[in-house]
Design a protein around this motif. Structure first.
Motif, short mmCIF file in Angstrom:
data_model
loop_
_atom_site.label_atom_id
_atom_site.label_comp_id
_atom_site.label_asym_id
_atom_site.label_seq_id
_atom_site.Cartn_x
_atom_site.Cartn_y
_atom_site.Cartn_z
N LEU A 81 -17.77 -12.26 38.00
CA LEU A 81 -16.53 -12.54 38.71
C LEU A 81 -15.35 -12.52 37.75
CD1 LEU A 81 -15.04 -13.48 41.29
CD2 LEU A 81 -15.48 -15.84 40.53
N GLY A 82 -14.28 -11.89 38.16
CA GLY A 82 -13.09 -11.92 37.36
C GLY A 82 -11.87 -11.49 38.16
N PRO A 83 -10.68 -12.03 37.88
CA PRO A 83 -10.47 -13.20 37.04
C PRO A 83 -11.13 -14.44 37.64
CG PRO A 83 -8.42 -11.99 37.31
CD PRO A 83 -9.40 -11.41 38.29
N THR A 84 -11.31 -15.44 36.80
CA THR A 84 -12.14 -16.57 37.16
C THR A 84 -11.57 -17.41 38.31
OG1 THR A 84 -13.25 -18.53 36.28
CG2 THR A 84 -11.10 -18.00 35.35
N THR A 85 -10.22 -17.43 38.46
CA THR A 85 -9.59 -18.19 39.55
C THR A 85 -8.54 -17.31 40.22
OG1 THR A 85 -7.82 -19.09 38.17
CG2 THR A 85 -9.89 -20.37 38.30
N ALA A 86 -8.17 -17.70 41.44
CA ALA A 86 -7.10 -16.99 42.15
C ALA A 86 -5.78 -17.13 41.40
CB ALA A 86 -6.98 -17.53 43.57
N GLU A 87 -5.56 -18.30 40.79
CA GLU A 87 -4.32 -18.52 40.04
C GLU A 87 -4.25 -17.57 38.84
OE1 GLU A 87 -5.21 -21.92 42.54
OE2 GLU A 87 -6.41 -20.90 41.01
N MET A 88 -5.37 -17.38 38.16
CA MET A 88 -5.38 -16.46 37.03
C MET A 88 -5.17 -15.02 37.51
SD MET A 88 -8.24 -15.84 34.06
CE MET A 88 -7.88 -17.40 33.26
N ALA A 89 -5.74 -14.67 38.64
CA ALA A 89 -5.53 -13.33 39.19
C ALA A 89 -4.05 -13.07 39.44
CB ALA A 89 -6.35 -13.15 40.46
N ASP A 90 -3.36 -14.05 39.99
CA ASP A 90 -1.93 -13.91 40.23
C ASP A 90 -1.18 -13.79 38.91
OD1 ASP A 90 -2.34 -14.07 42.95
OD2 ASP A 90 -1.85 -16.20 43.08
N PHE A 91 -1.57 -14.60 37.93
CA PHE A 91 -0.92 -14.60 36.61
C PHE A 91 -1.07 -13.24 35.93
CE2 PHE A 91 -1.53 -15.64 31.98
CZ PHE A 91 -0.21 -15.95 31.69
N LEU A 92 -2.28 -12.66 36.01
CA LEU A 92 -2.56 -11.38 35.35
C LEU A 92 -2.17 -10.18 36.21
CD1 LEU A 92 -6.14 -12.10 33.92
CD2 LEU A 92 -3.95 -12.25 32.70
N LYS A 93 -1.91 -10.43 37.49
CA LYS A 93 -1.67 -9.34 38.45
C LYS A 93 -2.86 -8.38 38.48
CE LYS A 93 3.39 -9.44 38.53
NZ LYS A 93 3.59 -10.62 37.67
#
Length: 280
Positions: A81-93
């Motif tokens: 799984l990646g990114p590990t959280t939805a918040e990180m996915a938003d941060f990394l786009k």
């Protein structure tokens, strides 16, 4: 009769979250140089048609912690799984997804490492990605085509494995690939570095002198020059510069020099940013 496997390509790249999360903050020429280099590596990997990618990086206390921080770890999962959280996915786009794994090659690599006097941690399931793999793979394999064998190197907190030990792990990875026949075309991708500071007042600084010296050593392919670092010499380029250990693993797997396709000191991305390809 089946042919034994071979490493058909070795590449290395930085994984600053700014590369995908806020690319527009970099100077236009620096951004263009880095993105052009990523596009070239993506093209080369597509042409190599790998059966698997051994992806070597650090991780940032996403899976491990100070109570359990191995020098090396090899994952053998069916997916990650990646990114590990939805918040990180938003941060990394970066779109959150399941990245495919090559469990059989991972198990072989782990066993071969043990038989070669390495003692990596075994991660049979549950390994999750942060910017370590998500950022470069967003450029190099956006559709998650290639099955992965993640290899994690401690580059975040001392004590670290020595530069020579990291290089030697790369040599072992090459030997392991050549000792099996079920993944015949394998690419090694290392990610991390170059100079940067994490969680310190110097964050946003880049040590361009260190970076340019490191990529010159990488271009030479000389294992003595590549591994001739003291902890203090790397510290001068930031606590995040210890991630160059992943590049040393790649150099050991390549056993040759690299072409540096891009190097840009990008304080806006918090990192000295480079992309390189081994001259195989």
């Amino acid at each position: 009769m089946s042919r034994n496997g071979q490493i058909v390509g070795v590449f290395a790249a930085s994984h600053s979250p700014g590369i995908t999360g806020w690319p527009e903050r970099a100077p236009a020429d620096a951004r263009a140089a880095v993105e052009t280099a990523f596009a070239e590596v993506r093209k080369r990997i597509e042409e190599l048609r790998p059966d698997a990618v051994i992806a070597v990086s650090v991780e940032h206390f996403t899976n491990f912690h100070l109570g359990n921080l191995p020098a090396f770890a090899i994952a053998t999962g069916d997916d990650y799984l990646g990114p590990t959280t939805a918040e990180m996915a938003d941060f990394l786009k970066v779109r959150r997804r399941r990245y495919p794994g090559h469990a059989k090659l991972g198990r072989h690599l782990y066993t071969y490492a043990l038989e070669s006097e390495f003692d990596p941690a075994l991660v049979e399931g549950g390994l999750e990605f942060d910017e370590n793999f998500c950022v470069p793979l967003e450029h190099l394999d956006p559709e998650s085509t290639y099955p992965l064998v993640p290899v994690v190197v401690n580059g975040v907190n001392p004590p670290w494995p020595t530069p020579k030990r990291c290089y030697d792990l790369g040599r072992t990875i090459r030997d392991a690939v050549e000792a099996q026949s079920f993944a015949q075309r394998v690419v090694v991708l290392a990610t991390g570095g170059l100079s940067h500071w994490v969680g310190l007042p110097e964050s946003g600084s880049v040590n361009e002198e260190f970076d340019r010296d490191f990529v010159a050593r990488l271009e030479s392919g000389d294992p003595i020059r590549l591994t001739d670092y003291t902890q203090a010499e790397i510290d001068a380029a930031g606590n995040g510069a210890h991630e160059i250990r992943t590049w040393l693993v790649a150099a050991g797997a390549a056993r040759t020099g690299f072409d540096v396709l891009a190097y840009e000191p990008v304080p806006e991305w918090l990192t000295g940013t480079a992309v390189a390809a081994a001259r195989l």
